[in-house]
Design a protein around this motif. Sequence first.
Motif, PDB file in Angstrom:
ATOM      1  N   ASP A 119      -0.415 -28.999 -38.350  1.00  0.00           N
ATOM      2  CA  ASP A 119       0.127 -28.334 -39.531  1.00  0.00           C
ATOM      3  C   ASP A 119      -0.496 -26.954 -39.718  1.00  0.00           C
TER       4      ASP A 119
ATOM      5  N   LYS B 225       1.688 -25.036 -37.571  1.00  0.00           N
ATOM      6  CA  LYS B 225       2.980 -24.884 -38.248  1.00  0.00           C
ATOM      7  C   LYS B 225       2.922 -23.800 -39.314  1.00  0.00           C
TER       8      LYS B 225
ATOM      9  N   PRO C  18       3.819 -29.819 -44.826  1.00  0.00           N
ATOM     10  CA  PRO C  18       3.067 -30.435 -43.720  1.00  0.00           C
ATOM     11  C   PRO C  18       3.823 -31.632 -43.140  1.00  0.00           C
TER      12      PRO C  18
END
Length: 310
Positions: A209, A212, A284
Amino acid sequence: MKVLITGGAGYIGSVLTPTLLAHGYEVTVLDNFMFHQNSLADCCQYDGFQIVRGDCRDENTIKLLLKDADVIIPLAALVGAPLCKNDAIGTQTINSNAVKMLCRLASKEQRILMPVTNSGYGIGEPGKFCTEETPLRPISLYGITKVEAEQAVLERENSITFRLATVFGMSPRMRVDLLVNDFVYRAVHDRAVLVFEGHFKRNYIHIRDVTKVFLHGIANFETMKGKPYNVGLEDANLSKLELCAEIKKHLPNFVYLEAPIGEDPDKRDYIVSNARILNTGFEPDWSLSRGIQELIKGYTILRNTIYSNV
């Protein structure tokens, strides 16, 4: 788009670098490979991947690499209170001074996205969430130098900083010393842990995450620039003892005890709001539970038996 990552072979970089390459970015990594890692070996298949062995404090090297960069991600750092205590000069020159140099040498058009740490909040007020407006009161040298670097990055305006919660999860350049990673390792191999100051709370985020959020920041840069963002799991503001209880759900034989005396050298204790980053559309993918499952599988592979017969 061309991305320059300093420290790109480290714990976060060795997950971020191949992800950026897979998304079609051209990536140049500068790293000194201080841990003798081969974490980027699989990236060599990409034509858009370039690797430079060097020091992020070397101004001539940085000047040369900046010529072709659209996006700069300064990951190079000495991370964590114990390592920083062992090398105070390196901590100051790498974590803070090198980032200030990057800001000085980069053009106004070049974008900087930098991870810092929410340990800059130090010790929070009981029951009160730390937001990006909360005063920064770092305790450790690591936290102090990261706050200095963040200030330099945000002052140049064409930048974003991510105040990362405590990161967990598997990486090709694994760090077993991070809190969740450490406790799960002990649960798998020792089946027990002794906890110091178990009521201290902090926030957590999975390493994928973190990757990301960098992709999200690059894609939404114009609307997000000029601000810091807390990056963590909203449902994972947990004390150390609460973290142990989560691990025990997956490993029932895990035993944890709180020490009646003794101190943790990492004094951070706070809860964090991640509302700002969530309001940009970021979500997330990895829960704490999913990350613990991943780590259990990872530690079936990894064992530190260098000084053991078995």
